[in-house]
Motif scaffolding. Sequence first.
Motif, PDB file in Angstrom:
ATOM      1  N   ARG A  97       5.548 -11.921  12.156  1.00  0.00           N
ATOM      2  CA  ARG A  97       5.881 -10.759  12.975  1.00  0.00           C
ATOM      3  C   ARG A  97       7.361 -10.431  12.812  1.00  0.00           C
ATOM      4  N   ARG A  98       8.208 -11.458  12.825  1.00  0.00           N
ATOM      5  CA  ARG A  98       9.646 -11.245  12.646  1.00  0.00           C
ATOM      6  C   ARG A  98       9.950 -10.711  11.244  1.00  0.00           C
ATOM      7  N   ILE A  99       9.302 -11.303  10.229  1.00  0.00           N
ATOM      8  CA  ILE A  99       9.521 -10.846   8.852  1.00  0.00           C
ATOM      9  C   ILE A  99       9.171  -9.368   8.712  1.00  0.00           C
ATOM     10  N   HIS A 100       8.025  -8.982   9.251  1.00  0.00           N
ATOM     11  CA  HIS A 100       7.558  -7.599   9.105  1.00  0.00           C
ATOM     12  C   HIS A 100       8.411  -6.611   9.887  1.00  0.00           C
ATOM     13  N   GLN A 101       9.220  -7.096  10.805  1.00  0.00           N
ATOM     14  CA  GLN A 101      10.099  -6.209  11.570  1.00  0.00           C
ATOM     15  C   GLN A 101      11.465  -6.032  10.922  1.00  0.00           C
ATOM     16  N   VAL A 102      11.806  -6.879   9.961  1.00  0.00           N
ATOM     17  CA  VAL A 102      13.119  -6.805   9.308  1.00  0.00           C
ATOM     18  C   VAL A 102      13.183  -5.578   8.401  1.00  0.00           C
ATOM     19  N   ARG A 103      14.286  -4.874   8.446  1.00  0.00           N
ATOM     20  CA  ARG A 103      14.508  -3.732   7.566  1.00  0.00           C
ATOM     21  C   ARG A 103      15.599  -4.082   6.565  1.00  0.00           C
ATOM     22  N   LEU A 104      15.340  -3.790   5.313  1.00  0.00           N
ATOM     23  CA  LEU A 104      16.300  -4.089   4.258  1.00  0.00           C
ATOM     24  C   LEU A 104      17.412  -3.045   4.230  1.00  0.00           C
ATOM     25  N   PRO A 105      18.604  -3.423   3.771  1.00  0.00           N
ATOM     26  CA  PRO A 105      19.669  -2.427   3.598  1.00  0.00           C
ATOM     27  C   PRO A 105      19.295  -1.435   2.507  1.00  0.00           C
ATOM     28  N   THR A 106      19.991  -0.327   2.472  1.00  0.00           N
ATOM     29  CA  THR A 106      19.651   0.751   1.533  1.00  0.00           C
ATOM     30  C   THR A 106      20.055   0.443   0.104  1.00  0.00           C
ATOM     31  N   PHE A 107      20.813  -0.627  -0.121  1.00  0.00           N
ATOM     32  CA  PHE A 107      21.211  -0.978  -1.489  1.00  0.00           C
ATOM     33  C   PHE A 107      21.040  -2.482  -1.679  1.00  0.00           C
ATOM     34  N   GLY A 108      20.880  -2.874  -2.948  1.00  0.00           N
ATOM     35  CA  GLY A 108      20.771  -4.282  -3.289  1.00  0.00           C
ATOM     36  C   GLY A 108      19.363  -4.763  -3.525  1.00  0.00           C
ATOM     37  N   PHE A 109      18.362  -3.967  -3.139  1.00  0.00           N
ATOM     38  CA  PHE A 109      16.972  -4.393  -3.291  1.00  0.00           C
ATOM     39  C   PHE A 109      16.150  -3.313  -4.005  1.00  0.00           C
ATOM     40  N   GLU A 110      16.805  -2.589  -4.875  1.00  0.00           N
ATOM     41  CA  GLU A 110      16.135  -1.462  -5.537  1.00  0.00           C
ATOM     42  C   GLU A 110      14.954  -1.892  -6.398  1.00  0.00           C
ATOM     43  N   SER A 111      14.970  -3.126  -6.904  1.00  0.00           N
ATOM     44  CA  SER A 111      13.897  -3.582  -7.792  1.00  0.00           C
ATOM     45  C   SER A 111      12.701  -4.148  -7.043  1.00  0.00           C
ATOM     46  N   LEU A 112      12.743  -4.154  -5.713  1.00  0.00           N
ATOM     47  CA  LEU A 112      11.625  -4.672  -4.928  1.00  0.00           C
ATOM     48  C   LEU A 112      10.405  -3.775  -5.115  1.00  0.00           C
ATOM     49  N   ARG A 113       9.289  -4.362  -5.526  1.00  0.00           N
ATOM     50  CA  ARG A 113       8.074  -3.585  -5.763  1.00  0.00           C
ATOM     51  C   ARG A 113       7.577  -2.933  -4.474  1.00  0.00           C
ATOM     52  N   LYS A 114       6.998  -1.750  -4.622  1.00  0.00           N
ATOM     53  CA  LYS A 114       6.421  -1.034  -3.494  1.00  0.00           C
ATOM     54  C   LYS A 114       4.972  -0.693  -3.798  1.00  0.00           C
ATOM     55  N   GLU A 115       4.120  -0.905  -2.814  1.00  0.00           N
ATOM     56  CA  GLU A 115       2.690  -0.673  -2.994  1.00  0.00           C
ATOM     57  C   GLU A 115       2.404   0.784  -3.355  1.00  0.00           C
ATOM     58  N   ARG A 116       1.589   0.968  -4.400  1.00  0.00           N
ATOM     59  CA  ARG A 116       1.226   2.318  -4.828  1.00  0.00           C
ATOM     60  C   ARG A 116      -0.293   2.510  -4.911  1.00  0.00           C
ATOM     61  N   PHE A 117      -1.057   1.470  -4.647  1.00  0.00           N
ATOM     62  CA  PHE A 117      -2.515   1.550  -4.702  1.00  0.00           C
ATOM     63  C   PHE A 117      -2.988   2.123  -6.041  1.00  0.00           C
ATOM     64  N   ASP A 118      -2.518   1.511  -7.104  1.00  0.00           N
ATOM     65  CA  ASP A 118      -2.834   1.998  -8.449  1.00  0.00           C
ATOM     66  C   ASP A 118      -3.370   0.845  -9.304  1.00  0.00           C
ATOM     67  N   PRO A 119      -4.691   0.756  -9.465  1.00  0.00           N
ATOM     68  CA  PRO A 119      -5.280  -0.326 -10.258  1.00  0.00           C
ATOM     69  C   PRO A 119      -5.440   0.000 -11.742  1.00  0.00           C
ATOM     70  N   THR A 120      -4.722   1.004 -12.218  1.00  0.00           N
ATOM     71  CA  THR A 120      -4.898   1.450 -13.606  1.00  0.00           C
ATOM     72  C   THR A 120      -4.666   0.321 -14.607  1.00  0.00           C
ATOM     73  N   GLU A 121      -3.614  -0.458 -14.415  1.00  0.00           N
ATOM     74  CA  GLU A 121      -3.303  -1.530 -15.371  1.00  0.00           C
ATOM     75  C   GLU A 121      -4.405  -2.581 -15.407  1.00  0.00           C
ATOM     76  N   TYR A 122      -5.007  -2.876 -14.268  1.00  0.00           N
ATOM     77  CA  TYR A 122      -6.101  -3.849 -14.244  1.00  0.00           C
ATOM     78  C   TYR A 122      -7.271  -3.332 -15.090  1.00  0.00           C
ATOM     79  N   ALA A 123      -7.615  -2.064 -14.895  1.00  0.00           N
ATOM     80  CA  ALA A 123      -8.741  -1.489 -15.635  1.00  0.00           C
ATOM     81  C   ALA A 123      -8.464  -1.482 -17.136  1.00  0.00           C
ATOM     82  N   GLN A 124      -7.233  -1.146 -17.515  1.00  0.00           N
ATOM     83  CA  GLN A 124      -6.876  -1.129 -18.935  1.00  0.00           C
ATOM     84  C   GLN A 124      -6.943  -2.522 -19.527  1.00  0.00           C
TER      85      GLN A 124
END
Length: 342
Positions: free
Chosen positions: A127-154
Amino acid sequence: MRELPGIDEERLRACLQDQYDLIPVVLEFLPLGHDYDAGVYRVGSTQGSEYLLKVTSRLLYEPSYLVPAYLRDQGITSIVAPVPTSSGALWTQIGNWRVLLYPWINGESSLTGMTAAQWQEVGSIFRRIHQVRLPTFGFESLRKERFDPTEYAQWIQIFEVQRLPDLSSASASLRALHSSWLEHQPTIHNGLATLEQLAKILQSRTFPYAICHADLHARNLIRAPSGHVFVIDWDEVMLAPKERDFIFLRKPHAEAFFQGYKDTVIDWSLVAYYLWERVVQDVIYDVHNVVVRDDWAEETRAQVVQMFHDSLGPRGGNLRAASEASAYVDSLSSPLPLYPPF
């Protein structure tokens, strides 16, 4: 990794001394985990401290180390983050191997043995982890969910066309993989089709995103003798709906977890998507390693083929959970968030 990594022990000892100012008197390889690209060691130093040393040949994904360090800095002391080098870096390099040092935590880490009180503690941690907000810089490479299974199918399409036919005349383990794939092919294709259908639905909706561990199960939790629980292995960390961290929560542990989490509203279409994604990911991960790796003994390949086979049969816990979640979603008259059916 159950087999020793291809890295000389003396180079590891020298690295510990040069990068961490540690003189190891104990460097014990631990054949633990299912990450085929990493190995871990217990380190005992002349200074009297103990550590866990991890070496990995995975492609660098900086958030795996940056995010747990940030969460730890936010006061979530149950997060196990890397120990910085003498220069302040969270990792160092030996050839193709990335080297990380973690505090050694005495305790147990297995699929069984967690008490209800410990699961409740894990719920409060997340619960604490999910409430933490990251700063606007320094974590640009963190993956974000896109709901895209295209690579799996390929991947599955290319494997079936280019690689699968050749396995029928290869080693015993590869022939076994060939037979198992053909036996479970309808299940694999049904899982992928279900994943793609759910993705289309979820792509049209919006969700609040949180920092997700993305591989929350009991093996990634250490139970210390004090009873406290520590969260390890942040290799898959990402920004996603909170449901990404709920897929391994099963009865009776789920009820205790959500007593600690204090928010039991779950969108089960998200849970179903992530469960089917895990089924497909496991298929690809196991097959890729059995077919591609040239540093494995035949016995290791055979063990992983058996794991692959079992995961798609009646004993496949993730497959069964995915099917049950889909059936539950299909029984609902609305996709709105619901309380879990304990």
